[in-house]
Design an enzyme around this catalytic site. Structure first.
Site: not given
Ligand code: COA
Length: 254
Positions: A113, A133
């Site tokens: 967004e 989401e």
């Molecule tokens: N909100 C809060 N924390 C987030 C985040 C989010 N949207 N996206 C990633 N993080 C945090 C993770 O919890 C992790 O924190 P930690 O190290 O304290 O556990 C850190 O960022 C690294 O993320 P990680 O998942 O370990 O990295 P990755 O490379 O394995 O995966 C993604 C990357 C983007 C695929 C995965 O982090 C993810 O799916 N994030 C959520 C995306 C999402 O749903 N966004 C919409 C939110 S409304």
């Protein structure tokens, strides 16, 4: 690097916004959303002529901070989280300066967004686009079903939002989610090169063009109409006479 989670730096006429919460993949907290709103006001009032927004580390922005929004009461979620996000993202979209998003990493949920708000998107080859989401039981609430639909078309948004598709950078170019594809690590350089091209164009004409295009998209029609009307009226003889008459306590002669 400063302590701020969104940093504004100036490179002459270029304003560079960098989201720098690398350990959480630049996920946006409520404080960051407020910070973005304030920074947009600062930029709009400044003499900057072009803006780049990017992320530090491996992500552009992984969305709204899941911990932050999931802790909110439903009413507060709607009143603050959603509406404050709209204020900030509207402010970014409606900046008078052209905005280039440099997608140096994934743009997911609120990060997508955020990218939508820009006038031009440069995407590095490793980047993925999506709206995860609904997989979390929530909706895209920062105009991901509205501005994103206006700018990218309903079907592309439906594929991400309802069917959970994640698009690669190449697909994003085909679907017009992004405008320019560059190798990993070269996004910012490409953004600066594009900014230089923008700077060679007439600033006011560019500003007017952006306003008119936004209005055509239904982005800010009322504000654009009144801004253009005000622009014309404020340069008129009638205004000069009206102000003189007011100061001289007489009736104006139009
Ligand atoms: N909100 C809060 N924390 C987030 C985040 C989010 N949207 N996206 C990633 N993080 C945090 C993770 O919890 C992790 O924190 P930690 O190290 O304290 O556990 C850190 O960022 C690294 O993320 P990680 O998942 O370990 O990295 P990755 O490379 O394995 O995966 C993604 C990357 C983007 C695929 C995965 O982090 C993810 O799916 N994030 C959520 C995306 C999402 O749903 N966004 C919409 C939110 S409304």
């Amino acid at each position: 690097m400063s302590d701020r989670l969104i940093e504004l730096t100036r490179e002459g006429p270029l304003a560079l916004l960098t989201i720098q919460r690398e350990d959480k993949l630049n996920a946006l907290t409520a404080e960051m959303v407020d910070e973005l709103f304030e920074l947009c006001r600062t930029i709009d009032k400044s003499d900057a002529q072009v803006v780049i927004i990017t992320g530090s580390g491996k992500a552009f922005c992984a969305g709204g901070d899941i911990e932050a929004w999931s802790a909110r009461e439903p009413q507060d979620f709607a009143r603050r989280w959603i509406r404050d996000g709209h204020d900030a993202f509207d402010a970014l979209t409606r900046l008078r300066q052209p905005v280039i998003a440099v997608l140096n990493g994934h743009a997911l949920g609120g990060g997508l967004e955020l990218a939508v708000c820009a006038d031009y998107r440069i995407v590095e080859e490793q980047v993925k686009f999506g709206q995860p989401e609904a997989g979390l039981g929530i909706i895209a609430g920062w105009s991901g079903t509205q501005r994103a639909v206006r700018r990218f078309g309903a079907q592309t948004v439906r594929r991400m939002s309802v069917f959970g598709e994640l698009f690669t950078a190449e697909q994003a170019i085909e679907l017009r989610l992004a405008d320019q594809l560059v190798p990993k690590g070269e996004g910012l350089e490409a953004g600066r090169a594009l900014a230089q091209k923008v700077l060679m164009r007439a600033e006011t004409a560019n500003e007017l063009s952006k306003m008119l295009i936004n209005a055509a998209e239904g982005e800010e029609r009322e504000r654009v109409l009144e801004a253009l009307g005000g622009w014309i009226a404020s340069g008129s003889e009638e205004l000069r006479e009206g102000l003189s008459a007011f100061r001289e306590k007489r009736k104006p002669k139009f």
